[in-house]
Scaffold this motif. Structure first.
Motif, PDB file in Angstrom:
ATOM      1  N   ARG A 265       7.930   1.955   5.573  1.00 18.08           N
ATOM      2  CA  ARG A 265       8.963   2.790   4.894  1.00 18.08           C
ATOM      3  C   ARG A 265       8.566   4.023   4.538  1.00 18.08           C
ATOM      4  NH1 ARG A 265      14.093   1.394   2.929  1.00 18.08           N
ATOM      5  NH2 ARG A 265      15.291   3.220   2.687  1.00 18.08           N
ATOM      6  N   LEU A 266       9.106   5.125   5.121  1.00 16.59           N
ATOM      7  CA  LEU A 266       8.921   6.552   4.814  1.00 16.59           C
ATOM      8  C   LEU A 266       9.648   7.031   3.822  1.00 16.59           C
ATOM      9  CD1 LEU A 266       7.365   9.285   5.519  1.00 16.59           C
ATOM     10  CD2 LEU A 266       9.226   9.896   6.995  1.00 16.59           C
ATOM     11  N   VAL A 267       9.078   7.368   2.709  1.00 20.61           N
ATOM     12  CA  VAL A 267       9.645   8.117   1.379  1.00 20.61           C
ATOM     13  C   VAL A 267       9.454   9.289   1.433  1.00 20.61           C
ATOM     14  CG1 VAL A 267      10.052   7.717  -0.950  1.00 20.61           C
ATOM     15  CG2 VAL A 267       9.472   5.783   0.318  1.00 20.61           C
ATOM     16  N   GLU A 268      10.461  10.175   1.134  1.00 23.21           N
ATOM     17  CA  GLU A 268      10.328  11.741   1.081  1.00 23.21           C
ATOM     18  C   GLU A 268      10.803  12.136  -0.356  1.00 23.21           C
ATOM     19  OE1 GLU A 268      10.477  13.913   5.385  1.00 23.21           O
ATOM     20  OE2 GLU A 268      12.449  12.981   4.565  1.00 23.21           O
ATOM     21  N   TYR A 269       9.878  13.112  -0.959  1.00 24.23           N
ATOM     22  CA  TYR A 269      10.313  13.472  -2.205  1.00 24.23           C
ATOM     23  C   TYR A 269      10.608  15.050  -2.128  1.00 24.23           C
ATOM     24  CZ  TYR A 269       7.967   9.407  -3.967  1.00 24.23           C
ATOM     25  OH  TYR A 269       7.594   8.028  -4.014  1.00 24.23           O
ATOM     26  N   ASP A 270      11.509  15.460  -2.876  1.00 30.23           N
ATOM     27  CA  ASP A 270      12.057  16.953  -2.761  1.00 30.23           C
ATOM     28  C   ASP A 270      12.330  17.518  -1.615  1.00 30.23           C
ATOM     29  OD1 ASP A 270      11.685  16.908  -5.720  1.00 30.23           O
ATOM     30  OD2 ASP A 270       9.494  17.538  -5.349  1.00 30.23           O
TER      31      ASP A 270
ATOM     32  N   LEU B 165       0.964  -1.243   0.030  1.00 34.77           N
ATOM     33  CA  LEU B 165       0.123   0.016  -0.018  1.00 34.77           C
ATOM     34  C   LEU B 165       0.849   1.172   0.069  1.00 34.77           C
ATOM     35  CD1 LEU B 165      -2.435  -1.041   2.772  1.00 34.77           C
ATOM     36  CD2 LEU B 165      -2.878  -1.097   0.571  1.00 34.77           C
ATOM     37  N   VAL B 166       0.563   2.130  -0.817  1.00 35.04           N
ATOM     38  CA  VAL B 166       1.512   3.463  -0.968  1.00 35.04           C
ATOM     39  C   VAL B 166       0.383   4.700  -0.865  1.00 35.04           C
ATOM     40  CG1 VAL B 166       2.939   4.953  -2.398  1.00 35.04           C
ATOM     41  CG2 VAL B 166       2.844   2.249  -2.562  1.00 35.04           C
ATOM     42  N   TYR B 167       0.588   5.371   0.233  1.00 35.95           N
ATOM     43  CA  TYR B 167      -0.422   6.386   0.617  1.00 35.95           C
ATOM     44  C   TYR B 167       0.468   7.798   1.068  1.00 35.95           C
ATOM     45  CZ  TYR B 167       0.290   4.386   5.318  1.00 35.95           C
ATOM     46  OH  TYR B 167       0.841   3.904   6.534  1.00 35.95           O
ATOM     47  N   PRO B 168      -0.195   8.791   0.926  1.00 39.18           N
ATOM     48  CA  PRO B 168       0.534  10.147   1.362  1.00 39.18           C
ATOM     49  C   PRO B 168       0.080  10.493   2.858  1.00 39.18           C
ATOM     50  CG  PRO B 168      -1.260  10.668   0.104  1.00 39.18           C
ATOM     51  CD  PRO B 168      -1.094   9.215  -0.184  1.00 39.18           C
TER      52      PRO B 168
END
Length: 300
Positions: free
Chosen positions: A295-300, A215-218
């Motif tokens: 897992r936390l993924v951060e963009y920019d 699952l991928v969610y903001p």
């Protein structure tokens, strides 16, 4: 209301002639024209205002200014054309290519005589030629903007993918005076788009091949937001359709009291990775014991 009387007083007070610029003036004694004005003090109380008709001079100056601006516009246009990798071309209202399309000749290798009229079509890839000619014929006939994508032969014999656009330029009466067109090379961006699509297809294949639920969610300011992506295992596990699952958040699949979502997110922000056990609930109410690796993924 113009303040001219105060200007006259200033001239009298200073006692020196002053140019007042030009005005368009006329009354029942003087023909309407452009006049250059000069105020000349004759004594402490008498002022002479000289009107010199400069209509012809003003017209010449205006024409010169317009020609100068036109020359600057032309220079800017030429600089832009030369600075871009695109091919800029023009045709008369009939849509036939003119003989002076220098960029076209330089890129395609066609001579002016070969490209003139409808000869330019021969530089289009045979598989794209019919559609290109049909689109251009339709645009010319209906006087509507033209856009097409095709492969254009280069001077070395190879082909590059181009986007061609053209728009009619109309005269004061609304009739088409000419067409201005541009060919833009999109070979690299097309190849990049194809590579990206292939990469996304490979990713999706691997994503859906996993047996584990993904699952991928903001994470918004108010907590988890609806799922951005999920694999087929998620659809099969929770029992919602893909469209339904896109409206859900992680809180919707957690059994009440199974885990403190706010605390879990706080820990995730701190450590960037978190593993915990919890109980999920499916669409039909079935409870599932799950081990979650987040897992936390951060963009920019």
């Amino acid at each position: 209301a113009t303040g001219i009387l105060e200007t006259y007083r200033d001239v009298l007070r200073v006692g020196e002639p002053r140019d007042l610029g030009t005005v368009v003036y006329g009354d029942n004694r003087i023909d309407t024209a452009t006049y250059a004005l000069q105020a000349v003090p004759l004594d402490a109380e008498v002022l002479a205002v000289v009107f010199q008709n400069v209509a012809d001079r003003a017209e010449v100056q205006a024409l010169q200014a317009a020609q100068s601006e036109l020359g600057r516009e032309e220079a800017r246009y030429r600089s832009l054309v030369e600075a871009t990798a695109a091919i800029v071309w023009t045709t008369p209202p009939s849509g036939e290519l003119r003989l002076d399309a220098r960029q076209w000749h330089a890129v395609t290798g066609q001579t002016p005589e070969e490209a003139a009229g409808w000869g330019w079509v021969e530089a289009i890839h045979p598989e794209d030629r019919e559609a290109t000619q049909a689109a251009w014929t339709h645009a010319v006939a209906t006087e509507t903007p033209y856009q097409v994508e095709h492969r254009l032969r280069q001077a070395d014999g190879g082909y590059r993918r181009m986007t061609a656009r053209a728009t009619p330029v109309r005269d004061a009466d609304g009739a088409v005076a000419e067409w201005v067109g541009i060919h833009t090379d999109i070979e690299e961006q097309t190849a990049a788009a194809m590579a990206l699509a292939a990469s996304e297809a490979r990713f999706r294949t691997l994503f859906d091949a996993l047996d584990d639920v993904v699952l991928v969610y903001p994470i918004g300011t108010d907590g988890p937001e609806p799922f951005l992506a999920f694999n087929q295992a998620a659809v099969a596990t929770y029992g919602w359709t893909a469209d339904e699952l896109r409206t859900k958040t992680v809180a919707d699949i957690m059994a009440p009291g199974a885990v403190d979502v706010a605390s879990a997110l706080t820990e995730l922000r701190r450590t960037r990775r978190s593993t915990f056990d919890s109980t999920h609930i499916t669409r039909d109410g079935t409870r599932l014991a799950m081990s979650t690796n987040a897992r936390l993924v951060e963009y920019d």
